[in-house]
Design a protein around this motif. Structure first.
Motif, PDB file in Angstrom:
ATOM      1  N   GLY A 292     -81.011-112.743  65.283  1.00  0.00           N
ATOM      2  CA  GLY A 292     -80.065-113.759  65.072  1.00  0.00           C
ATOM      3  C   GLY A 292     -79.229-113.500  63.961  1.00  0.00           C
ATOM      4  O   GLY A 292     -78.311-114.218  63.632  1.00  0.00           O
ATOM      5  N   HIS A 293     -79.209-112.214  63.363  1.00  0.00           N
ATOM      6  CA  HIS A 293     -78.355-111.877  62.446  1.00  0.00           C
ATOM      7  C   HIS A 293     -76.834-111.432  62.742  1.00  0.00           C
ATOM      8  O   HIS A 293     -76.760-110.756  63.810  1.00  0.00           O
ATOM      9  N   GLY A 294     -75.889-112.071  62.111  1.00  0.00           N
ATOM     10  CA  GLY A 294     -74.634-111.520  62.297  1.00  0.00           C
ATOM     11  C   GLY A 294     -73.961-112.570  63.606  1.00  0.00           C
ATOM     12  O   GLY A 294     -72.853-112.599  63.960  1.00  0.00           O
ATOM     13  N   GLN A 295     -74.947-113.436  64.353  1.00  0.00           N
ATOM     14  CA  GLN A 295     -74.301-114.179  65.440  1.00  0.00           C
ATOM     15  C   GLN A 295     -73.470-115.353  64.590  1.00  0.00           C
ATOM     16  O   GLN A 295     -74.002-115.928  63.788  1.00  0.00           O
ATOM     17  N   GLY A 296     -72.427-115.537  65.572  1.00  0.00           N
ATOM     18  CA  GLY A 296     -71.486-116.665  64.920  1.00  0.00           C
ATOM     19  C   GLY A 296     -70.803-116.472  63.955  1.00  0.00           C
ATOM     20  O   GLY A 296     -70.002-117.150  63.568  1.00  0.00           O
ATOM     21  N   TYR A 297     -70.718-115.129  63.493  1.00  0.00           N
ATOM     22  CA  TYR A 297     -69.887-114.548  62.533  1.00  0.00           C
ATOM     23  C   TYR A 297     -68.530-114.658  62.740  1.00  0.00           C
ATOM     24  O   TYR A 297     -68.027-114.009  63.957  1.00  0.00           O
ATOM     25  N   GLN A 298     -67.372-115.143  61.898  1.00  0.00           N
ATOM     26  CA  GLN A 298     -66.076-115.138  62.561  1.00  0.00           C
ATOM     27  C   GLN A 298     -65.209-114.089  61.603  1.00  0.00           C
ATOM     28  O   GLN A 298     -65.482-114.169  60.518  1.00  0.00           O
TER      29      GLN A 298
END
Length: 456
Positions: free
Chosen positions: A393-399
């Protein structure tokens, strides 16, 4: 008349009447073993030793040598010693006053002396960096044909100030500044040597310390001041050069300043506090005291760089640039010219708007970290460039802020433990007033306070 005849006549007078010569001349080394400092150039088998014929094979190496270093550390002396050790004629010219005509006259005289009397010539050319390219070109035939042994001295980087053809045919020797121990040994030798003061006077420790300070690493200045102090003492019927006598003779008061003691730190502290308080005149006073006491200019420059960030910061972002540029300049030029650069930087910092916000901000952040407030990095900020990161789940949802209007993404950046904590509290002084306004607007956008959310 050839320029070398003047030199020869002067040397002849000095030999006949050594007592009438300045102390610095009388104490001029006669061999490389008597040279003060420059031990890195005087090791057995060094190029300089080989140049004077020491070691296997006799004289060897190039017929041109460049001596690069600050004033008063022995460049002329080394040239003279080379001429004496090799039994060559010694001719000295200064690029400040001599031109191509004078150089050619010396070269023509050297060729005649070599052909008619078998006597080779050492041409010592001081301040060669002041010669133009055309003037330096005129030296090439003499160097290539070994009509003279050219020893050129410069206080500037020869790679920038000397033409490549001449430098490529030469041995470059970098001379190091004389230390206090070097000068102390020279002074003590001058006090007892029959060529010097021959035991006529003594030098107490406090007077010697002041002499070292005012010498500023310059051997000629040290010996000249010693001679002046000795003359004044003897004229008063004294056998000791007291501190008062030395001050009177050289007209420079002793600065109460111990580079290893309280005064060192007290005056440095006063300099920085005067800058912080925007008292430019007091700051210059303390700067002058440090310079006059022989403080290392690099130490002063380091203090100014710290002050630029600690006391000025973003109130004037150019202050750090000024301080760093001053430090670089000081490292390149040294004293005495470095005093001007340090003065410029000190004035700029003293008169700049002040802010310690950057200093307080990092210390507040460090305090939280040291107190254990260093939580986990939010998952969307973690590295996602390795195999398996997606499963974690690393980096997921990063804008990506660059993809959004205004370049700001309203997402969480800090760990939960310090989320919403404010470390940077800008002042409204100078340029930092703008940073304060920007910081408020950005913080509001990051919180989504304007209602536009992530796309704001």
């Amino acid at each position: 008349m050839e320029p070398d005849l003047f030199t020869a006549a002067a040397e002849d007078r000095q030999e006949k009447d050594p007592a009438g010569s300045p102390l610095a001349v009388r104490m001029r080394p006669r061999t490389l073993d008597e040279v003060v400092g420059q031990q890195h150039l005087l090791k057995p088998g060094s190029p300089l030793r080989r140049l004077v014929g020491e070691g296997n094979g006799g004289p060897a190496g190039p017929s041109s040598v460049f001596l690069w270093g600050p004033p008063g550390i022995g460049k002329t002396t080394l040239a003279y010693v080379v001429s004496q050790a090799t039994n060559k004629r010694f001719v000295e010219l200064s690029a400040i006053t001599a031109g191509v005509k004078e150089v050619r006259a010396v070269i023509d005289g050297a060729r005649r002396a070599s052909g008619g009397f078998g006597k080779e010539t050492v041409l010592f050319l001081d301040e060669i960096h002041r010669f133009s390219k055309a003037q330096q070109d005129s030296l090439l035939p003499a160097v290539e044909n070994r009509w003279v042994t050219l020893i050129a001295a410069t206080t500037e980087n020869p790679y920038f100030s000397v033409i490549s053809p001449l430098l490529s045919r030469s041995l470059l020797l970098t001379l190091e500044p004389l230390t206090d121990d070097d000068l102390r040994g020279l002074l003590r030798r001058a006090l007892t040597d029959p060529r010097g003061l021959d035991g006529a006077v003594t030098l107490p420790e406090d007077t010697e310390a002041h002499l070292l300070r005012i010498a500023g690493g310059d051997a000629r200045r040290a010996l000249t001041a010693l001679e002046a102090g000795a003359g004044s003492a003897l004229a008063k019927g004294e056998k000791e050069i007291t501190l008062r006598t030395l001050e009177e003779s050289v007209d420079r008061a002793a600065v109460k300043y111990d580079r290893d003691g309280d005064q060192h730190y007290d005056v440095a502290s006063a300099l920085i506090k005067s800058i912080r308080g925007s008292d430019v005149d007091a700051a210059l006073h303390y700067l002058a005291r440090m310079i006059e006491a022989g403080e290392d200019p690099r130490f002063i420059a380091r203090r100014l760089m710290i002050s630029a960030s600690e006391d000025i910061g973003l109130a004037d972002p150019s202050a750090l640039q000024t301080a760093v540029a001053a430090a670089q300049a000081v490292a390149l030029i040294g004293f005495p010219e470095a005093r001007i650069t340090l003065s410029q930087a000190t004035i700029a910092l003293a008169l700049a708007p002040k802010s310690n916000a950057a200093y307080l901000a990092i210390d507040a952040a460090l305090a939280d970290v040291r107190a254990g407030n260093a939580g986990a990095v939010p998952p969307h900020l973690r590295d996602s460039h390795y195999q398996g990161a997606q499963k974690l789940g690393h980096g997921q949802g990063y804008q990506y802020p660059h993809d959004l209007p205004g370049g700001i993404a309203a997402q969480q950046y800090a760990p939960d433990e310090v989320q919403g904590k404010r470390y940077y509290s800008p002042t409204r002084h100078g340029a930092e007033a703008r940073y304060a306004e920007v910081a408020e607007r950005v913080r509001a956008r990051l919180r989504g306070a304007d209602g536009e959310g992530a796309g704001a």
